[in-house]
Scaffold this motif. Structure first.
Motif, PDB file in Angstrom:
ATOM      1  N   GLU A 165       1.222  -1.341  -0.117  1.00 50.56           N
ATOM      2  CA  GLU A 165      -0.315  -0.140   0.361  1.00 50.56           C
ATOM      3  C   GLU A 165       0.829   1.270  -0.105  1.00 50.56           C
ATOM      4  O   GLU A 165       0.561   2.515  -0.968  1.00 50.56           O
ATOM      5  CB  GLU A 165      -0.391  -0.278   1.501  1.00 50.56           C
ATOM      6  N   ILE A 166       1.791   1.111   0.681  1.00 47.47           N
ATOM      7  CA  ILE A 166       2.491   1.883   0.658  1.00 47.47           C
ATOM      8  C   ILE A 166       3.552   2.716  -0.089  1.00 47.47           C
ATOM      9  O   ILE A 166       3.407   3.568  -1.300  1.00 47.47           O
ATOM     10  CB  ILE A 166       3.697   2.734   1.871  1.00 47.47           C
ATOM     11  N   LEU A 215       2.846   9.105  -3.842  1.00 46.72           N
ATOM     12  CA  LEU A 215       3.566   9.510  -2.859  1.00 46.72           C
ATOM     13  C   LEU A 215       5.201  10.371  -2.487  1.00 46.72           C
ATOM     14  O   LEU A 215       5.568   9.840  -4.088  1.00 46.72           O
ATOM     15  CB  LEU A 215       3.607   8.237  -1.714  1.00 46.72           C
ATOM     16  N   ASP A 216       6.262  11.105  -2.053  1.00 45.18           N
ATOM     17  CA  ASP A 216       6.846  11.846  -2.424  1.00 45.18           C
ATOM     18  C   ASP A 216       8.062  11.074  -1.808  1.00 45.18           C
ATOM     19  O   ASP A 216       9.715  10.940  -2.786  1.00 45.18           O
ATOM     20  CB  ASP A 216       7.303  12.870  -2.235  1.00 45.18           C
ATOM     21  N   THR A 254      14.114  -0.865  -2.283  1.00 45.84           N
ATOM     22  CA  THR A 254      12.689  -1.048  -3.141  1.00 45.84           C
ATOM     23  C   THR A 254      12.447   0.565  -3.637  1.00 45.84           C
ATOM     24  O   THR A 254      11.755   0.392  -4.383  1.00 45.84           O
ATOM     25  CB  THR A 254      12.130  -1.396  -2.086  1.00 45.84           C
ATOM     26  N   ALA A 255      12.268   1.185  -2.575  1.00 41.98           N
ATOM     27  CA  ALA A 255      11.483   2.487  -2.678  1.00 41.98           C
ATOM     28  C   ALA A 255      12.254   3.285  -3.527  1.00 41.98           C
ATOM     29  O   ALA A 255      11.941   4.068  -4.143  1.00 41.98           O
ATOM     30  CB  ALA A 255      11.593   3.139  -0.666  1.00 41.98           C
ATOM     31  N   ALA A 256      13.906   3.169  -4.109  1.00 41.60           N
ATOM     32  CA  ALA A 256      14.306   4.435  -4.958  1.00 41.60           C
ATOM     33  C   ALA A 256      14.177   3.631  -6.125  1.00 41.60           C
ATOM     34  O   ALA A 256      13.637   4.435  -7.214  1.00 41.60           O
ATOM     35  CB  ALA A 256      15.936   3.952  -4.771  1.00 41.60           C
ATOM     36  N   GLU A 257      14.021   1.998  -6.242  1.00 44.21           N
ATOM     37  CA  GLU A 257      13.447   1.577  -7.914  1.00 44.21           C
ATOM     38  C   GLU A 257      11.847   2.488  -8.320  1.00 44.21           C
ATOM     39  O   GLU A 257      11.827   2.248  -9.043  1.00 44.21           O
ATOM     40  CB  GLU A 257      13.424   0.371  -7.360  1.00 44.21           C
ATOM     41  N   LYS A 258      11.067   2.740  -6.996  1.00 43.95           N
ATOM     42  CA  LYS A 258      10.005   2.941  -6.908  1.00 43.95           C
ATOM     43  C   LYS A 258       9.672   5.069  -7.699  1.00 43.95           C
ATOM     44  O   LYS A 258       9.303   4.873  -7.968  1.00 43.95           O
ATOM     45  CB  LYS A 258       9.210   3.006  -6.123  1.00 43.95           C
TER      46      LYS A 258
END
Length: 132
Positions: free
Chosen positions: A67-68, A74-75, A92-96
């Protein structure tokens, strides 16, 4: 000014909940959308069940990691997992394409941290690591 839409990934150490009240207090800058726990977290507890952290959690919404990562517009994320999982979730976040504030240290694997930095540079993301 557009507020920064931010979420927290992980609750893996004794001060992991500290950013939540800060994001809420600075509501003119941040729109805090919620937090999630991850399997590696030492403090992997359902919302409000841990009295030691209920002061920080307050009414914060507990989400899943998916969900996040898929939250509309989301920034950024704040990564607060245990040390061994920090870089995994930051990658994982950076890839998004999400900007990252990550607790210290930069993980436990130098090659994994280097990969994170390569992704951050390639995608021109803001990356901040906590002060030690």
């Amino acid at each position: 000014m557009k507020r920064i839409k931010i979420a927290q990934i992980g609750t893996g150490h004794d001060h992991a909940f500290s950013p939540i009240p800060t994001f809420k207090k600075l509501s003119d800058i941040f729109e805090f959308v919620g937090y999630c726990t991850v399997p590696e977290d030492e403090y992997n507890v359902p919302q409000h069940s841990n009295k030691a952290h209920s002061w920080a959690i307050g009414d914060a919404k507990q989400l899943t990691l998916d969900e996040i990562l898929n939250y509309p517009d989301l920034d950024a994320v704040c990564i607060e997992t245990e040390d061994r999982a920090l870089t995994k979730y930051a990658i994982t976040a950076a890839e998004k394409g999400l900007h990252i504030q990550m607790d210290k240290p930069g993980g436990i694997d130098d090659a994994e941290f280097d990969r994170l930095i390569d992704i951050v540079e390639e995608k021109k993301l803001v990356f901040h690591i906590a002060y030690m």
